[in-house]
Design a protein around this motif. Structure first.
Motif, short mmCIF file in Angstrom:
data_model
loop_
_atom_site.label_atom_id
_atom_site.label_comp_id
_atom_site.label_asym_id
_atom_site.label_seq_id
_atom_site.Cartn_x
_atom_site.Cartn_y
_atom_site.Cartn_z
N ASN A 1 32.60 21.96 -7.24
CA ASN A 1 31.20 22.36 -7.19
C ASN A 1 30.33 21.11 -7.21
N PHE A 2 29.26 21.16 -6.41
CA PHE A 2 28.35 20.02 -6.31
C PHE A 2 27.80 19.62 -7.68
N TRP A 3 27.40 20.66 -8.45
CA TRP A 3 26.78 20.37 -9.74
C TRP A 3 27.78 19.83 -10.74
N THR A 4 29.04 20.26 -10.62
CA THR A 4 30.07 19.70 -11.49
C THR A 4 30.21 18.21 -11.22
N LEU A 5 30.17 17.86 -9.93
CA LEU A 5 30.26 16.44 -9.57
C LEU A 5 29.08 15.67 -10.15
N VAL A 6 27.89 16.26 -10.06
CA VAL A 6 26.71 15.59 -10.62
C VAL A 6 26.90 15.38 -12.13
N ALA A 7 27.44 16.41 -12.80
CA ALA A 7 27.64 16.29 -14.24
C ALA A 7 28.63 15.18 -14.57
N ILE A 8 29.72 15.13 -13.82
CA ILE A 8 30.72 14.09 -14.05
C ILE A 8 30.11 12.71 -13.82
N PHE A 9 29.36 12.60 -12.70
CA PHE A 9 28.71 11.34 -12.36
C PHE A 9 27.75 10.90 -13.47
N THR A 10 26.98 11.88 -13.99
CA THR A 10 26.01 11.56 -15.03
C THR A 10 26.70 11.02 -16.28
N TRP A 11 27.78 11.72 -16.66
CA TRP A 11 28.50 11.26 -17.86
C TRP A 11 29.08 9.86 -17.63
N ALA A 12 29.60 9.62 -16.43
CA ALA A 12 30.15 8.29 -16.12
C ALA A 12 29.06 7.24 -16.25
N LEU A 13 27.89 7.58 -15.71
CA LEU A 13 26.75 6.67 -15.74
C LEU A 13 26.35 6.35 -17.18
N LEU A 14 26.27 7.41 -18.00
CA LEU A 14 25.86 7.22 -19.39
C LEU A 14 26.89 6.39 -20.14
N ILE A 15 28.16 6.66 -19.89
CA ILE A 15 29.20 5.92 -20.60
C ILE A 15 29.14 4.45 -20.22
N LEU A 16 29.02 4.20 -18.89
CA LEU A 16 29.05 2.83 -18.41
C LEU A 16 27.79 2.05 -18.81
N LEU A 17 26.64 2.67 -18.65
CA LEU A 17 25.39 1.93 -18.82
C LEU A 17 24.78 2.08 -20.20
N LEU A 18 25.27 3.04 -20.97
CA LEU A 18 24.66 3.24 -22.28
C LEU A 18 25.66 3.15 -23.42
N PHE A 19 26.67 4.03 -23.38
CA PHE A 19 27.57 4.10 -24.53
C PHE A 19 28.39 2.83 -24.68
N LEU A 20 28.91 2.31 -23.57
CA LEU A 20 29.73 1.09 -23.67
C LEU A 20 28.90 -0.10 -24.17
N PRO A 21 27.75 -0.40 -23.53
CA PRO A 21 26.98 -1.55 -24.03
C PRO A 21 26.53 -1.36 -25.48
N VAL A 22 26.00 -0.17 -25.78
CA VAL A 22 25.52 0.04 -27.14
C VAL A 22 26.69 0.05 -28.12
N GLY A 23 27.79 0.62 -27.64
CA GLY A 23 28.99 0.60 -28.47
C GLY A 23 29.45 -0.81 -28.75
N SER A 24 29.35 -1.67 -27.74
CA SER A 24 29.81 -3.04 -27.97
C SER A 24 28.88 -3.76 -28.93
N VAL A 25 27.58 -3.37 -28.91
CA VAL A 25 26.67 -3.93 -29.90
C VAL A 25 27.11 -3.51 -31.29
N LEU A 26 27.38 -2.20 -31.40
CA LEU A 26 27.81 -1.68 -32.69
C LEU A 26 29.04 -2.40 -33.20
N THR A 27 30.04 -2.49 -32.32
CA THR A 27 31.30 -3.07 -32.78
C THR A 27 31.16 -4.57 -33.02
#
Lengths: 549, 349
Positions: free
Chosen positions: A8-34
């Motif tokens: 489904n198109f929207w499923t792909l968008v959801a996956i893409f969004t999560w990938a984006l957040l993980i790469l650009l937000l959670f990983l950098p902020v996580g590395s700050v935390l750690t």
């Protein structure tokens, strides 16, 4: 066809969004935390936190941050609610001009404000000098007092615009009912109007508080040793000798925690206080007479002009004749000439970086906004929550986090334009997601169903009905993101290298070098670009100042 | 075979909620068919299944002999009128109505005549070039009606189209809808929770509750001969006699047989006061409330069989019964309705 087998198109968008957040937000902020949990030799330790809480210097910065945060909050609340109350309840001549002054204060970078106040009230300040000639001595504006003045005048528009909106929506019948029940005007204001605008007050105050806590330029320029968490984080990061990255990240974590606490507190406070008035009885504006009228006008214009003063000073100084960094009498275009000959690439950088990030923000933000608004699942509710994180993240923290995450490892982006574009992108993305989602939620789903029943396929119905209805909002939102993007200082200051310098960074460095003529000219160009963007946004939105927040 | 047939429609939302529990209806060509019921009874779910917006969990829908569930919603050729009008705010009145003609590739000249005709039918021909934003709810719903009719759909669906309008406009517009529907002679399914609207507008009414059909019939059958206690109570007002010795005595006196499992009920307009036109068994009571409405008066009387509401037509202008006054209620034999323990009407009663 089995719908489960087709991606489904929207499923792909959801996956893409999560990938984006993980790469650009959670990983950098996580590395700050750690990384805040490791010492210099790479061993796990709480030494950084121990150092933070035991060293007097950091404790002072922590207290100072709270002081400037709440000071800015109180100042913005006082100025903003006075102005909002006067404009919504009294007939003020030229009230649109006053709103324009508030917008000017809002779209100008705060450190410009800091410097303009130094020009006027600093050690060799213009006004201070004039006063000294008249025999009045006043202390220079440096230190806490100066920071609070600048923050109050810079952030009052947040409170003003929200309070204005709320007060204009209070049903007049409510106040009339209170009057009929025998309440005095003062009691009426306190017991009826005040609770009704409390959500607006707390939301505006929160914006002022978060921006004051995160602001780096103002305490840096005006503080004269008055350090906050933002300046300490930058100092720990940028120290020429013994740069202490893990201390920088520790301070960042504490800065995030402080912002987060206030956001949650404000949400908790305004949780029950949502009133839906019917708009049968719009409030009327009273025509004041005599000294009251004069007082209201003086207050409104005083606040408006003081808030816009930095902008006015910058524009005037940008045209002053200079000899090197020293101002001479008379006017000339020297400062602009120096920009054209030497700093063209800075302007170009700013335009391309902001343009690129806004393009990304608009395309991706709209898709995610549609996802959040139209497919309500657990995943999209979580997404909605995750988008709160960049909202409370001070720019300096994003900058440090990106350095920490993309300096080594699989993706090295340090020193590239991409890293600056991405940092702006992730910080501003939540706004577009939210505005798109709320715009979509206001469009009744039966609108698309009507088109489907008339023979349009669901995709064509979306394109022909929904898109035309949300496009003006998206363009306006994009323009406002552009304004924020092009004025961004704190994350770019951490991330820039010589070739990726942007206008705000250059202005900041010029001010530090004492070259205010060129800084003023560059700031004027920045303002002009912002002004054009705001104008375009208002053309598409109708005049809606609240969209600026 | 009927024009539109729904057979054994079942719709489940999640594992626990059944919105439609085996519903079957048949609608004839040109018929005005109303789905009536309280909110949550499944009437809108059924309508949306026919439109194709929410597919059924199981069941069959056929239109003119062909399976409708296999056709995607935008190819079904079914006009729909929405509760919130769903008028496109960025298009003029003309473009709104012409919207459905574009995918049908109707030539421009014909578009103009057809849209003009449709707007004339709903009396909006003077507003062709206006934007709908500033128009009243009644006008917007007229656009909605014209937009749904102009494509000459095979079926017209209306989802509570009048519920957002004020009372006077509602009556006016429902007459217009009825007239236009008869003129163009198109099978129409109309959803409402307003019993008066349903009685006024329909050829046949299908009363629904909790996902199943209570009764299908003409307005006269639904009101005059309700087959279940639910229908009798939902359409019109109903007095339920309190079970007990007094009711049993009254029923016996009227020549009927009381039973422990039978509940008795009577409509307010079938009751009378002593000295009136209605004759039957007399029951003493005390007036609790008297409401004068001009054409009628509504009384609430406390009696041995419980509080009874009585509607008296053409009440006297001088004889006002104050609260606390003694009076005598007259209950005619054919006014009583009997319902079994399952809520079904007991035949002939």
């Amino acid at each position: 066809m089995n719908a489960l087998l087709r991606p489904n198109f929207w499923t792909l968008v959801a996956i893409f969004t999560w990938a984006l957040l993980i790469l650009l937000l959670f990983l950098p902020v996580g590395s700050v935390l750690t990384s805040s949990f490791y010492d210099r030799s790479g061993q796990f330790s709480l030494a950084n936190y121990a150092a933070f809480f035991s060293e007097r210097r950091f404790f002072t910065a922590f207290v100072n941050t709270l002081v400037v945060g709440f000071g800015g909050l109180v100042g913005a609340l006082v100025l903003g609610s006075i102005m909002g109350f006067c404009i919504s309840r009294f007939q003020i001549a030229g009230s649109r001009f006053v709103s324009l002054l508030a917008i000017l204060a809002l779209v100008s970078p705060p450190f410009i404000g800091a410097y303009s106040w130094i020009v006027l009230f600093g050690a060799g300040g213009l006004v201070r000098g004039m006063l000294r000639d008249m025999g009045i001595t006043m202390p220079p504006i440096y230190g806490l007092a100066g920071i609070l003045v600048v923050f109050s005048l810079k952030f009052y528009p947040y409170v003003y615009l929200l309070v204005l909106g709320a007060l204009s929506n209070v049903n007049r019948s409510l106040e009339e009912a209170a009057e009929g029940l025998g309440l005095t005007p003062w009691q009426r204001t306190l017991k009826i109007s005040f609770p009704l605008i409390l959500p607006a007050l707390s939301a505006g105050g929160l914006l002022a508080l978060i921006h004051a806590i995160a602001d780096f330029g103002t305490p840096r320029l005006l503080g004269r040793g008055y350090s906050t968490l933002a300046t300490e984080a930058y100092a720990a990061y940028s120290a020429e000798v013994g740069s202490n990255m893990s201390m920088g990240t520790t301070i960042s974590v504490i800065l995030i925690a402080v912002s987060m606490i206030f956001v949650l507190l404000q949400r908790y406070m305004s949780r029950r206080n949502v009133y839906h008035g019917n708009m049968i009885n719009k409030p009327i504006k009273i025509r004041l007479r005599g000294w009251k009228n004069v007082l209201a006008h003086v207050a409104v214009y005083g606040i408006g002009l003081c808030g816009a003063l930095p902008v006015i000073i910058s524009v005037i100084y940008s045209f002053r004749r200079t000899s090197g960094p020293v101002f001479q009498d008379g006017f000339a275009f020297q400062s602009y000439e120096r920009i054209i000959f030497n700093l063209g690439d800075v302007v170009r950088n700013s335009l391309t970086f902001s343009g690129a990030s806004v393009l990304l923000i608009v395309v991706i933000g709209t898709l995610i906004g549609c996802l959040v608004a139209r497919r309500t699942t657990l995943s999209t509710s979580l997404l909605d929550g995750a988008f709160m994180i960049p909202y409370v993240m001070p720019g300096i923290v994003i900058g440090i986090a990106y350095i920490a995450a993309f300096n080594t490892g699989p993706v090295v982006l340090t020193g590239t334009a991409t890293i600056i574009v991405l940092s702006i992108f992730i910080r501003r993305l939540p706004y577009t997601v939210r505005t798109t989602a709320s715009a979509l939620r206001q469009i009744s789903p039966s609108m698309e169903e009507a088109a489907v029943s008339l023979g349009y396929s669901p995709f064509r119905a979306f394109m022909r009905v929904t898109v035309p209805l949300i496009v003006p909002g998206i363009i306006a939102g994009g323009m406002l993101s552009f304004v924020t993007a092009i004025n961004e200082l704190s994350s770019s200051l951490v991330l820039y290298v010589g070739s990726t310098m942007t206008m705000p960074v250059r202005i900041y460095l010029l001010i530090l070098d004492g070259d205010f003529g060129v800084a003023a000219a560059l700031a004027t160009i920045l303002l002009a670009i912002s002004g054009v963007a705001v104008y375009i946004a208002f053309r598409f939105l109708g005049r809606n100042e609240q969209a600026l927040l | 075979m009927s024009y539109l047939e729904v057979r054994n429609a079942i719709k489940k939302f999640g594992p626990n909620f059944t919105a439609l529990d085996g519903v079957s209806v048949a609608v004839e060509r040109g018929e005005f068919f109303t789905l009536l019921g309280p909110s949550g009874c499944g009437k809108t779910t059924l309508l949306r299944a026919i439109a194709g917006f929410n597919d059924l969990t199981s069941g069959e829908i056929s239109l003119d002999g062909a399976d409708l569930r296999a056709v995607p919603p935008h190819r079904r050729d079914i006009g729909m009128v929405f509760q919130d009008y769903a008028i496109f705010p960025h298009l003029t009145v003309f473009d709104n109505v012409a919207f459905g003609l574009k995918p049908r590739k109707v030539p421009a000249a014909e578009v103009k005549t057809r849209v003009t005709q449709a707007l004339a039918a709903v009396r909006l021909e003077a507003m062709v070039d206006r934007l709908p934003a500033a128009m009243s709810g009644g006008q917007q719903q007229r656009i909605g009606l014209a937009r749904a009719m102009v494509i000459n759909p095979r079926l017209l669906l209306m989802d509570e189209p009048l519920s957002n309008l004020d009372a006077k406009l509602r009556v006016e517009l429902r007459e217009e809808i009825r007239d236009i529907q008869k003129q163009v002679d198109i099978a129409t399914i109309y959803v409402t929770h307003d019993q008066e609207e349903a009685l006024a507008i329909s050829d046949r009414i299908c009363v629904m509750s909790a996902g199943h059909i209570e009764q299908i019939g003409t307005p006269q059958e639904i009101y005059g001969d309700p087959q279940t206690r639910f229908v009798a109570g939902f359409v019109g007002t109903l007095n339920t006699l309190a079970p007990g010795a007094a009711t049993d005595l009254l029923v016996k006196a009227l020549g009927l047989t009381p039973s422990a499992t039978t509940g008795w009920a009577v409509r307010p307009e079938n009751l009378g006061l002593a000295g009136g036109a209605i004759s039957g068994e007399q029951l003493p009571g005390t007036v609790k409330k008297y409401t004068y409405l001009g054409r009628e008066a509504h009384l609430q009387v406390t009696t041995a069989v419980g509080d009874l509401v009585i509607h008296v037509s053409n009440p006297s202008r001088t004889e006002i019964l104050a609260a606390g006054a003694a009076t005598t209620v007259v209950i005619p034999r054919d006014g009583l309705m009997a319902f079994g323990a399952d809520g079904k009407r007991i035949a002939g009663r």
